[in-house]
Write an enzyme that holds these catalytic residues in place. Structure first.
Site, PDB file in Angstrom:
ATOM      1  N   LYS A 147      34.217  42.372  -4.077  1.00  0.00           N
ATOM      2  CA  LYS A 147      33.504  43.544  -4.608  1.00  0.00           C
ATOM      3  C   LYS A 147      34.183  44.023  -5.892  1.00  0.00           C
ATOM      4  O   LYS A 147      33.540  44.412  -6.839  1.00  0.00           O
ATOM      5  CB  LYS A 147      33.466  44.687  -3.593  1.00  0.00           C
ATOM      6  CG  LYS A 147      32.395  45.698  -3.960  1.00  0.00           C
ATOM      7  CD  LYS A 147      32.616  47.047  -3.371  1.00  0.00           C
ATOM      8  CE  LYS A 147      33.795  47.746  -3.903  1.00  0.00           C
ATOM      9  NZ  LYS A 147      33.634  49.084  -4.395  1.00  0.00           N
ATOM     10  N   SER A 173      31.796  51.018   0.300  1.00  0.00           N
ATOM     11  CA  SER A 173      32.871  51.542  -0.544  1.00  0.00           C
ATOM     12  C   SER A 173      33.320  52.871   0.026  1.00  0.00           C
ATOM     13  O   SER A 173      32.489  53.656   0.504  1.00  0.00           O
ATOM     14  CB  SER A 173      32.350  51.746  -1.978  1.00  0.00           C
ATOM     15  OG  SER A 173      33.240  52.577  -2.707  1.00  0.00           O
ATOM     16  N   GLN A 196      46.913  54.353 -10.832  1.00  0.00           N
ATOM     17  CA  GLN A 196      45.670  53.703 -11.246  1.00  0.00           C
ATOM     18  C   GLN A 196      44.517  54.689 -11.447  1.00  0.00           C
ATOM     19  O   GLN A 196      43.385  54.282 -11.680  1.00  0.00           O
ATOM     20  CB  GLN A 196      45.268  52.606 -10.247  1.00  0.00           C
ATOM     21  CG  GLN A 196      44.834  53.102  -8.891  1.00  0.00           C
ATOM     22  CD  GLN A 196      44.771  51.968  -7.879  1.00  0.00           C
ATOM     23  OE1 GLN A 196      45.779  51.341  -7.536  1.00  0.00           O
ATOM     24  NE2 GLN A 196      43.574  51.660  -7.406  1.00  0.00           N
ATOM     25  N   GLY A 227      42.918  52.977   1.994  1.00  0.00           N
ATOM     26  CA  GLY A 227      42.514  53.684   3.207  1.00  0.00           C
ATOM     27  C   GLY A 227      41.043  54.077   3.192  1.00  0.00           C
ATOM     28  O   GLY A 227      40.256  53.536   2.408  1.00  0.00           O
ATOM     29  N   GLN A 230      39.409  43.085 -10.421  1.00  0.00           N
ATOM     30  CA  GLN A 230      40.733  43.286  -9.825  1.00  0.00           C
ATOM     31  C   GLN A 230      41.262  41.973  -9.239  1.00  0.00           C
ATOM     32  O   GLN A 230      42.413  41.583  -9.464  1.00  0.00           O
ATOM     33  CB  GLN A 230      40.621  44.346  -8.732  1.00  0.00           C
ATOM     34  CG  GLN A 230      41.834  44.487  -7.854  1.00  0.00           C
ATOM     35  CD  GLN A 230      41.695  45.676  -6.909  1.00  0.00           C
ATOM     36  OE1 GLN A 230      41.904  46.790  -7.309  1.00  0.00           O
ATOM     37  NE2 GLN A 230      41.331  45.424  -5.667  1.00  0.00           N
ATOM     38  N   LEU A 237      39.002  53.409   5.612  1.00  0.00           N
ATOM     39  CA  LEU A 237      38.603  52.026   5.837  1.00  0.00           C
ATOM     40  C   LEU A 237      37.173  51.921   6.372  1.00  0.00           C
ATOM     41  O   LEU A 237      36.709  52.760   7.128  1.00  0.00           O
ATOM     42  CB  LEU A 237      39.574  51.365   6.822  1.00  0.00           C
ATOM     43  CG  LEU A 237      41.036  51.364   6.380  1.00  0.00           C
ATOM     44  CD1 LEU A 237      41.912  50.671   7.424  1.00  0.00           C
ATOM     45  CD2 LEU A 237      41.209  50.705   5.024  1.00  0.00           C
ATOM     46  N   HIS A 238      36.517  50.830   5.973  1.00  0.00           N
ATOM     47  CA  HIS A 238      35.160  50.523   6.439  1.00  0.00           C
ATOM     48  C   HIS A 238      35.104  49.028   6.773  1.00  0.00           C
ATOM     49  O   HIS A 238      36.133  48.321   6.682  1.00  0.00           O
ATOM     50  CB  HIS A 238      34.136  50.932   5.383  1.00  0.00           C
ATOM     51  CG  HIS A 238      34.450  50.418   4.001  1.00  0.00           C
ATOM     52  ND1 HIS A 238      34.504  49.072   3.689  1.00  0.00           N
ATOM     53  CD2 HIS A 238      34.784  51.070   2.857  1.00  0.00           C
ATOM     54  CE1 HIS A 238      34.797  48.924   2.420  1.00  0.00           C
ATOM     55  NE2 HIS A 238      34.995  50.119   1.884  1.00  0.00           N
ATOM     56  N   GLY A 292      34.113  46.564   5.200  1.00  0.00           N
ATOM     57  CA  GLY A 292      34.546  45.678   4.106  1.00  0.00           C
ATOM     58  C   GLY A 292      36.041  45.402   4.208  1.00  0.00           C
ATOM     59  O   GLY A 292      36.490  44.244   4.149  1.00  0.00           O
ATOM     60  N   HIS A 293      36.803  46.470   4.404  1.00  0.00           N
ATOM     61  CA  HIS A 293      38.254  46.293   4.569  1.00  0.00           C
ATOM     62  C   HIS A 293      38.541  45.436   5.806  1.00  0.00           C
ATOM     63  O   HIS A 293      39.437  44.584   5.799  1.00  0.00           O
ATOM     64  CB  HIS A 293      38.943  47.647   4.750  1.00  0.00           C
ATOM     65  CG  HIS A 293      38.832  48.578   3.584  1.00  0.00           C
ATOM     66  ND1 HIS A 293      38.060  49.707   3.606  1.00  0.00           N
ATOM     67  CD2 HIS A 293      39.422  48.552   2.352  1.00  0.00           C
ATOM     68  CE1 HIS A 293      38.173  50.353   2.454  1.00  0.00           C
ATOM     69  NE2 HIS A 293      38.990  49.673   1.667  1.00  0.00           N
TER      70      HIS A 293
HETATM   71  P1  AMP Z   1      40.189  49.903  -1.783  1.00  0.00           P
HETATM   72  O1  AMP Z   1      40.642  50.567  -0.521  1.00  0.00           O
HETATM   73  O2  AMP Z   1      38.876  50.404  -2.293  1.00  0.00           O
HETATM   74  O3  AMP Z   1      41.270  49.837  -2.832  1.00  0.00           O
HETATM   75  O4  AMP Z   1      39.902  48.403  -1.390  1.00  0.00           O
HETATM   76  C1  AMP Z   1      40.878  47.618  -0.767  1.00  0.00           C
HETATM   77  C2  AMP Z   1      40.415  46.192  -0.725  1.00  0.00           C
HETATM   78  O5  AMP Z   1      39.184  46.113   0.008  1.00  0.00           O
HETATM   79  C3  AMP Z   1      40.131  45.610  -2.109  1.00  0.00           C
HETATM   80  O6  AMP Z   1      40.594  44.269  -2.146  1.00  0.00           O
HETATM   81  C4  AMP Z   1      38.631  45.683  -2.202  1.00  0.00           C
HETATM   82  O7  AMP Z   1      38.073  44.714  -3.054  1.00  0.00           O
HETATM   83  C5  AMP Z   1      38.230  45.419  -0.757  1.00  0.00           C
HETATM   84  N1  AMP Z   1      36.881  45.931  -0.485  1.00  0.00           N
HETATM   85  C6  AMP Z   1      36.433  47.178  -0.701  1.00  0.00           C
HETATM   86  N2  AMP Z   1      35.126  47.266  -0.374  1.00  0.00           N
HETATM   87  C7  AMP Z   1      34.736  46.034   0.050  1.00  0.00           C
HETATM   88  C8  AMP Z   1      33.510  45.475   0.526  1.00  0.00           C
HETATM   89  N3  AMP Z   1      32.407  46.187   0.609  1.00  0.00           N
HETATM   90  N4  AMP Z   1      33.508  44.162   0.871  1.00  0.00           N
HETATM   91  C9  AMP Z   1      34.639  43.413   0.770  1.00  0.00           C
HETATM   92  N5  AMP Z   1      35.826  43.887   0.342  1.00  0.00           N
HETATM   93  C10 AMP Z   1      35.874  45.168  -0.021  1.00  0.00           C
END
Ligand code: AMP
Length: 283
Positions: free
Chosen positions: A151, A187, A62, A32, A155, A34-35, A37-38
């Site tokens: 990113k 992020s 985690q 969540g 993982q 979210l930006h 990237g998500h």
């Molecule tokens: P998170 O919510 O941080 O667990 O991220 C969820 C998914 O979004 C993971 O697969 C991350 O690698 C991806 N993600 C997070 N930030 C970015 C970004 N800046 N660009 C591309 N994917 C991202």
């Protein structure tokens, strides 16, 4: 209409219905806040599947006890609105009690040596928590496709290996990192930064770009590139937790004389945030 589902049984029923209709289902696992990237992951999922599920779950497994699980940003209403704009079919947002009704999972999925590399050195339980929850999400949502960001390269690589080792019938796709104009990788943890820290954090990307340029100019000496990254970060007042150059497929450290394909990866504490980034050198 984007449907909010918070129980495992309802999620399973929805997935079974979608599969019976012959729809391809894609899953985008997130925590969540979210930006863009998500949302890039969601757009990729849309290209691959008729039905898109986004999971939002801040997975306690985690996080180590001293880490930021309790203050991790939670903004479900905003996230729902953003995902409705992307025509996401289902947001799966279970509670901790729904996912771990016995308080913990005694079972862990562990991609052994890979989980101990890079971030695993200072976060020794982190990736087991990730692979365990992703395995659960795969069983619950039963996606054909799952989309992750580059990113979090470690993982992504670990999940690919889990899927291969355990024969999950899921195609794993990686999406390139989405960045701010400064180059800083988007992020959810960037929210922890003050404006001044935010500006300094731009040096992380610059340090990677400088090393990549030097590599493209023919520099193959691993430690000289690592020193260059450290020096660039140092100029911005940043001290990395690690700077490493590894094999992008196995995450094993590269030899002192670098091969034609390598991954430069960093973790850098900035204020209250611990930021990670990476860049492929060569092919
Ligand atoms: P998170 O919510 O941080 O667990 O991220 C969820 C998914 O979004 C993971 O697969 C991350 O690698 C991806 N993600 C997070 N930030 C970015 C970004 N800046 N660009 C591309 N994917 C991202």
């Amino acid at each position: 209409m984007t449907q909010l589902v918070d129980t495992i049984s309802e999620m399973r029923r929805w997935s079974q219905g979608a599969r019976q209709r012959g729809d391809v289902v894609a899953l985008v696992p997130t925590m969540g806040a979210l930006h863009r990237g998500h949302l890039a992951l969601v757009k990729r999922a849309r290209q691959e599947a008729q039905r898109v599920v986004v999971s939002i779950f801040v997975n306690p497994l985690q996080f180590a006890p001293h880490e930021d699980w309790d203050r991790y940003p939670r903004q479900l209403a905003n996230d729902m609105a953003a995902l409705a704009d992307e025509q996401v079919d289902v947001v799966f947002a279970p509670s901790v009690e729904e996912m771990y009704p016995q308080g913990d999972s005694l079972t862990r999925v562990s991609v052994a040596s890979m989980a101990g590399a890079l971030c695993g050195r200072t976060r020794p339980t982190h990736f087991d928590g990730v692979t365990t929850v992703v395995a659960k999400l795969f069983h619950i949502v039963q996606p054909d496709v799952a989309v992750f960001g580059e990113k979090d390269w470690q993982q992504l690589t670990i999940i690919r290996r889990m899927v291969s080792d355990l024969n999950f019938p899921v195609t794993v796709l990686g999406v390139p990192t989405v960045r701010e104009p400064s180059g800083l990788a988007l992020s959810s943890r960037n929210q922890y930064l003050s404006p001044e820290e935010h500006q300094r954090a731009g040096a992380i990307y610059q340090s990677l770009v400088r090393a990549k340029e030097r590599y493209q100019q023919g520099e193959r000496h691993r430690d000289r590139l690592i020193d260059l990254v450290r020096a660039t970060l140092h100029e911005a007042g940043l001290t990395p937790e690690y700077v490493e150059i590894v094999d992008p497929g196995t995450l094993e450290a590269c030899p002192a004389s670098l091969p034609s394909s390598a991954l430069l990866a960093v973790a850098v504490p900035v204020g209250r945030a611990r930021l990670i980034d990476n860049m492929l050198l060569g092919q």
